[in-house]
Design a protein around this motif. Structure first.
Motif, short mmCIF file in Angstrom:
data_model
loop_
_atom_site.label_atom_id
_atom_site.label_comp_id
_atom_site.label_asym_id
_atom_site.label_seq_id
_atom_site.Cartn_x
_atom_site.Cartn_y
_atom_site.Cartn_z
N ARG A 1 32.27 1.65 -2.19
CA ARG A 1 31.39 2.74 -1.79
C ARG A 1 32.16 3.99 -1.33
NH1 ARG A 1 28.45 1.50 -4.48
NH2 ARG A 1 26.52 0.31 -4.36
N ASP A 2 33.30 3.74 -0.72
CA ASP A 2 33.97 4.82 0.01
C ASP A 2 34.82 5.67 -0.93
OD1 ASP A 2 34.94 6.38 2.03
OD2 ASP A 2 36.62 5.03 2.43
N ILE A 3 34.41 6.92 -1.14
CA ILE A 3 35.24 7.80 -1.97
C ILE A 3 36.00 8.81 -1.12
CG2 ILE A 3 33.68 7.58 -3.95
CD1 ILE A 3 32.81 10.48 -3.31
N GLU A 4 35.71 8.86 0.20
CA GLU A 4 36.30 9.91 1.03
C GLU A 4 37.82 9.78 1.10
OE1 GLU A 4 34.63 12.42 1.92
OE2 GLU A 4 32.81 11.50 1.12
N ARG A 5 38.28 8.53 1.26
CA ARG A 5 39.73 8.35 1.40
C ARG A 5 40.44 8.80 0.13
NH1 ARG A 5 42.54 3.13 1.22
NH2 ARG A 5 44.03 4.37 0.06
N ALA A 6 39.87 8.45 -1.02
CA ALA A 6 40.50 8.83 -2.28
C ALA A 6 40.53 10.36 -2.43
CB ALA A 6 39.75 8.20 -3.44
N LEU A 7 39.46 11.01 -2.00
CA LEU A 7 39.42 12.48 -2.07
C LEU A 7 40.51 13.08 -1.18
CD1 LEU A 7 35.57 13.23 -1.92
CD2 LEU A 7 37.08 13.59 -3.86
N VAL A 8 40.68 12.52 0.00
CA VAL A 8 41.71 13.02 0.92
C VAL A 8 43.10 12.76 0.34
CG1 VAL A 8 42.74 12.76 3.20
CG2 VAL A 8 40.24 12.76 2.93
N ASP A 9 43.32 11.52 -0.12
CA ASP A 9 44.65 11.14 -0.60
C ASP A 9 45.08 11.96 -1.80
OD1 ASP A 9 44.76 9.33 1.36
OD2 ASP A 9 44.76 7.53 0.10
N MET A 10 44.14 12.35 -2.64
CA MET A 10 44.52 13.11 -3.83
C MET A 10 44.24 14.61 -3.64
SD MET A 10 45.99 11.64 -6.31
CE MET A 10 46.86 10.16 -5.85
N ASN A 11 44.01 15.02 -2.41
CA ASN A 11 43.85 16.43 -2.08
C ASN A 11 42.72 17.09 -2.88
OD1 ASN A 11 44.32 18.87 -0.88
ND2 ASN A 11 46.03 19.42 -2.23
N GLY B 1 41.46 11.82 -11.95
CA GLY B 1 41.64 10.58 -12.70
C GLY B 1 42.41 9.55 -11.89
N LEU B 2 43.40 10.01 -11.13
CA LEU B 2 44.19 9.09 -10.31
C LEU B 2 43.40 8.64 -9.08
CD1 LEU B 2 47.64 10.86 -10.60
CD2 LEU B 2 46.94 8.76 -11.71
N ALA B 3 42.55 9.53 -8.57
CA ALA B 3 41.71 9.15 -7.42
C ALA B 3 40.80 7.99 -7.81
CB ALA B 3 40.89 10.34 -6.95
N ARG B 4 40.41 7.95 -9.11
CA ARG B 4 39.58 6.84 -9.60
C ARG B 4 40.25 5.49 -9.32
NH1 ARG B 4 39.28 3.65 -13.94
NH2 ARG B 4 41.24 4.52 -14.68
N LEU B 5 41.59 5.44 -9.48
CA LEU B 5 42.29 4.18 -9.22
C LEU B 5 42.11 3.73 -7.78
CD1 LEU B 5 45.62 5.09 -10.96
CD2 LEU B 5 44.01 3.36 -11.74
N LEU B 6 42.10 4.72 -6.87
CA LEU B 6 42.01 4.39 -5.45
C LEU B 6 40.65 3.78 -5.11
CD1 LEU B 6 43.67 7.61 -4.01
CD2 LEU B 6 44.70 5.35 -4.20
N VAL B 7 39.60 4.18 -5.85
CA VAL B 7 38.28 3.62 -5.52
C VAL B 7 37.99 2.31 -6.24
CG1 VAL B 7 37.30 5.88 -5.04
CG2 VAL B 7 36.98 4.88 -7.30
#
Lengths: 207, 218
Positions: free
Chosen positions: A95-105, A126-132
């Protein structure tokens, strides 16, 4: 959690490109795939991701472990950055996309339609997708294409954090990411292209 | 899988998604046919169910190649294939999204457009009902055709040629049921076959389409 590959032969368009290849990737490790253009790195990654069957050999990995990052990012231009990411998050049951948004600026870009992003920003999404995905093993095909130096560092940090958390990554890349990684050169496993790719399989005739 | 359905619906309704294309085409057909065949309302009333069915079928055909082609081109299809969603389920959701954005609007619009064709009063109900039962088959068969041609550049022509013969049973029994019901004839048999074609397509074709996509992605 471990990815073990033994005696693997992979083919592209019915022609074997790599044969008898083997390696082991355990949690906490990063393995960098090296090899000249056309040596079969993408084919190997697609085979490991389950998109095509191997010609021979064994791939053993835990179920539901792989997150595959291809050349194309699979973004929808009409959807915003957050919507693109939220879609993949719910496909993978997170569910959480916030961390991925922060990590990939990407926080400042969250409501921007993906069609209006620059090439590097698209790649970051595209790389943030991996984080989620929440998957332990990342298979990445040239993840740093069109990234600037700062974004490459951002990406390397994300890989480091993933590995430190018990994940693993197999990365095909031509540049030095500054990671503590083993190098796996595919050149010695180059297959003889004239060898026939197994006969009798019905779909070979159409490839 | 619900996420996939919502994403597809959202993409269709946003700018450039192609919603309304089928509906506009359907309207054009029903407006032009009376000009073509002349103002005889008795003749028009006789051919109206058939024309409405053919128009709906062709309108459905228009948007088929978008079902998988866009996802294939931007790489999402590869990523979906590696995601924890069964390909059969993804295909079924794609077909459902296609039906919700094409088949259902056509079905709802058909009685109104029927007015342009001097459709008899009984026909309003029956064209609506047969399209409601028949258009899911059109979407599902079309999704299967789109899955077969997914990797091909300009696969639209091949797609139409593949899908048209598969559409014939649906068209035949759909239009025939509507015609019989309007004329007050026995229609239970053709109606049952129409429903059977729909149910059969929905039951079998997701598996066939998923297999076709897996082969095309190799």
């Amino acid at each position: 959690m471990e990815l073990l590959v033994e005696g693997l032969t992979v083919a592209r368009g019915g022609v074997p490109v790599l044969e008898n290849l083997g390696f082991r990737l355990s949690s906490g490790q990063v393995l960098v795939l090296r090899g000249p253009n056309g040596s079969g790195k993408t084919t190997l990654l697609r085979t490991l991701a389950g998109l095509q069957p191997p010609l021979a050999g064994e791939i053993s990995l835990p179920p539901e472990a792989i997150a595959y990052g291809a050349h194309a990012d699979g973004l929808k231009g009409q959807l915003s950055v957050a919507e693109n990411l939220a879609f993949w998050a719910s496909v993978y049951g997170t569910r959480d996309i916030e961390r991925a948004l922060v990590d990939m600026n990407l926080v400042a870009l969250r409501d921007r339609p993906a069609a209006n992003l620059s090439a590097g920003q698209k790649r970051r999404l595209g790389l943030a997708r991996l984080l989620v995905t929440g998957r332990p093993i990342w298979l990445l095909d040239e993840p740093t294409v069109s990234l600037d130096a700062a974004s490459v560092a951002l990406f390397a940090d994300a890989v480091r954090a993933h590995v430190a958390a018990g994940g693993a990554a197999l990365i095909a890349t031509h540049i030095d990411l500054g990671l503590d990684a083993a190098i796996f050169d595919v050149t010695p496993f180059k297959a003889d292209p004239d060898a026939t790719a197994g006969d009798g399989a019905f779909d070979e005739a159409f490839l | 899988m619900i996420a996939l359905l919502i994403r597809d619906l959202r993409l269709t309704f946003r700018a450039g998604g192609g919603f309304g294309l089928g509906l506009a085409f359907f309207l054009i057909v029903t407006v032009l046919v009376p000009f073509g065949v002349g103002p005889e309302s008795a003749l028009l009333a006789r051919i109206a169910p058939g024309i409405l069915w053919v128009g709906a079928l062709l309108a459905c055909l228009l948007s088929l190649d978008r079902i998988f082609q866009l996802d294939f081109e931007d790489g999402s299809l590869d990523l979906l294939a590696t995601a924890p969603v069964p390909m059969e389920g993804a295909v079924a959701m794609k077909a459902l999204a296609h039906w919700l954005t094409t088949g259902l609007p056509l079905t709802l619009a058909a009685p109104f457009f029927g007015g342009l064709m001097s459709l008899p009063t009984a026909g309003f109900l029956w064209v609506f009902v047969t399209l409601l039962i028949g258009t899911p088959a059109l979407s599902m068969i079309g999704t299967f055709g789109a899955a077969l041609t997914v990797g091909l550049k300009r696969g639209g022509l091949l797609l139409s040629l593949l899908v048209l013969p598969l559409y014939i049973p649906t068209l035949l029994f759909g239009a025939e049921t509507a015609r019989r019901a309007i004329m007050g004839m026995e229609y239970a048999q053709t109606f049952a076959i129409l429903a059977g074609v729909s149910a059969g397509s929905i039951a079998i074709l997701p598996f066939a389409a998923a297999a076709a996509i897996r082969i095309n992605l190799r």
